[in-house]
Design an enzyme around this catalytic site. Sequence first.
Site, mmCIF file in Angstrom:
data_model
loop_
_atom_site.group_PDB
_atom_site.id
_atom_site.type_symbol
_atom_site.label_atom_id
_atom_site.label_comp_id
_atom_site.label_asym_id
_atom_site.label_seq_id
_atom_site.Cartn_x
_atom_site.Cartn_y
_atom_site.Cartn_z
ATOM 1 N N SER A 93 0.900 -1.150 0.184
ATOM 2 C CA SER A 93 0.211 0.456 0.154
ATOM 3 C C SER A 93 0.808 1.040 -0.350
ATOM 4 O O SER A 93 2.104 1.198 0.790
ATOM 5 C CB SER A 93 -0.379 0.004 0.988
ATOM 6 O OG SER A 93 -1.684 1.054 1.142
ATOM 7 N N HIS A 97 2.602 11.989 -1.936
ATOM 8 C CA HIS A 97 1.926 13.235 -1.530
ATOM 9 C C HIS A 97 3.401 14.354 -1.778
ATOM 10 O O HIS A 97 4.486 14.294 -1.134
ATOM 11 C CB HIS A 97 1.785 14.144 -0.006
ATOM 12 C CG HIS A 97 0.486 13.027 -0.140
ATOM 13 N ND1 HIS A 97 -0.535 13.397 0.269
ATOM 14 C CD2 HIS A 97 0.621 12.051 1.208
ATOM 15 C CE1 HIS A 97 -1.647 12.672 0.593
ATOM 16 N NE2 HIS A 97 -1.080 12.217 1.432
ATOM 17 N N HIS A 107 -2.318 6.818 -5.078
ATOM 18 C CA HIS A 107 -2.594 6.026 -3.645
ATOM 19 C C HIS A 107 -2.593 5.459 -5.063
ATOM 20 O O HIS A 107 -3.641 4.564 -5.719
ATOM 21 C CB HIS A 107 -4.294 5.931 -3.563
ATOM 22 C CG HIS A 107 -3.964 5.194 -2.443
ATOM 23 N ND1 HIS A 107 -4.750 4.544 -3.064
ATOM 24 C CD2 HIS A 107 -3.761 4.333 -1.926
ATOM 25 C CE1 HIS A 107 -5.884 3.101 -2.302
ATOM 26 N NE2 HIS A 107 -4.901 3.234 -1.212
ATOM 27 N N ARG A 111 -3.502 -6.309 -2.874
ATOM 28 C CA ARG A 111 -3.630 -7.077 -1.679
ATOM 29 C C ARG A 111 -4.118 -8.855 -1.906
ATOM 30 O O ARG A 111 -4.667 -8.634 -2.526
ATOM 31 C CB ARG A 111 -3.705 -6.506 -0.218
ATOM 32 C CG ARG A 111 -5.686 -6.235 -0.944
ATOM 33 C CD ARG A 111 -6.073 -4.776 0.532
ATOM 34 N NE ARG A 111 -7.576 -5.348 -0.223
ATOM 35 C CZ ARG A 111 -8.094 -3.669 -0.954
ATOM 36 N NH1 ARG A 111 -7.511 -3.056 -1.391
ATOM 37 N NH2 ARG A 111 -9.435 -3.804 -1.554
ATOM 38 N N HIS A 146 -6.028 6.915 -16.574
ATOM 39 C CA HIS A 146 -7.033 6.050 -17.509
ATOM 40 C C HIS A 146 -6.800 5.324 -18.129
ATOM 41 O O HIS A 146 -7.460 4.197 -17.948
ATOM 42 C CB HIS A 146 -8.222 7.045 -17.642
ATOM 43 C CG HIS A 146 -8.835 7.150 -15.938
ATOM 44 N ND1 HIS A 146 -9.552 6.036 -14.950
ATOM 45 C CD2 HIS A 146 -8.500 8.717 -15.712
ATOM 46 C CE1 HIS A 146 -9.988 7.130 -14.229
ATOM 47 N NE2 HIS A 146 -9.415 8.585 -13.996
ATOM 48 N N ARG A 261 0.530 -1.781 13.056
ATOM 49 C CA ARG A 261 1.113 -0.882 13.630
ATOM 50 C C ARG A 261 0.621 0.624 13.146
ATOM 51 O O ARG A 261 0.996 0.569 11.420
ATOM 52 C CB ARG A 261 3.281 -1.167 12.122
ATOM 53 C CG ARG A 261 3.426 0.299 13.022
ATOM 54 C CD ARG A 261 5.215 -0.683 12.601
ATOM 55 N NE ARG A 261 6.110 -0.006 13.296
ATOM 56 C CZ ARG A 261 6.843 1.233 12.843
ATOM 57 N NH1 ARG A 261 5.715 1.441 11.900
ATOM 58 N NH2 ARG A 261 7.568 1.903 12.969
#
Length: 301
Positions: A93, A97, A107, A111, A146, A261
Amino acid sequence: MNEINLDAVKHYLLALQDDICAKLSFVDGSPFVEDRWDRPEGGGGRSRVLENGAVIEKGGVNFSHVFGDQLPPSASAHRPELAGRRWQAMGVSLVIHPRNPYAPTSHANVRFFVAEKEGEAPVWWFGGGFDLTPYYGNEDDVRLWHHTARDACIPFGEDVYPRFKKWCDDYFFLRHRNEARGVGGLFFDDYSQGGFDNAFALMQSIGNAYIRAYQPILEARKDTPYGEREREFQLYRRGRYVEFNLVYDRGTLFGLQSGGRTESILMSLPPMVSWRYDWQPEPDSPEAGLYQHYLPARDWL
């Protein structure tokens, strides 16, 4: 159904983290700092963070592989068949910025999740995607984003991109603001279509597409001149990012509720952000253009 291969998934995710960090470090000129951590309940990960870089004000690329005997309520509420199963979750992940307001925040995550119980077939799926959050929109950037997303999905069916694109538009939406977080991209979850090999290949295709889409955008916008006005608007819009991640994001909620965490889970938050009371952009301004032209969901192809 193809047999699940956890080792292959973990090997891919670690290599993906390496590749993305290397390419972003090349653009910025600074390395990511690595932090390895263990989770008392089972598993751990390696977080990589770049702060105060020349291009990236704050970026985090996190790998985690965690497991346990009991899922948190947020995970089993919509999948009651998972209750009482041992589980494993692993993924990469990231949130980047940039310093320059003309360079969009990005972003991505990919997973894998599996829950097992003796005497029963495992329940498993892949999920993830990537999305783009500009502050000052650029049509070339959004179309590249896109088109790259569409190309990653094409081998798996003509319906995949429009389905995942709509899913992304619907998911990254701040209902309390009635506005999108950004210009979207791809989002998918609970994906096991076609068996393990096919679903794993789809996840890899989407994971690999992220840096192909983002690196040229970052390189093109990182040196655009800007002033205090643009910086203030960037910090204001970053507030929307914080609101979404703390109120709606399923990964954040799962991580916090499963004993993950905290520093790694919240590394997605920007280093500087601001809120203003009932602020509105000036009519016909570049800031108003973001709301009028870019945030409403549309076909970017």
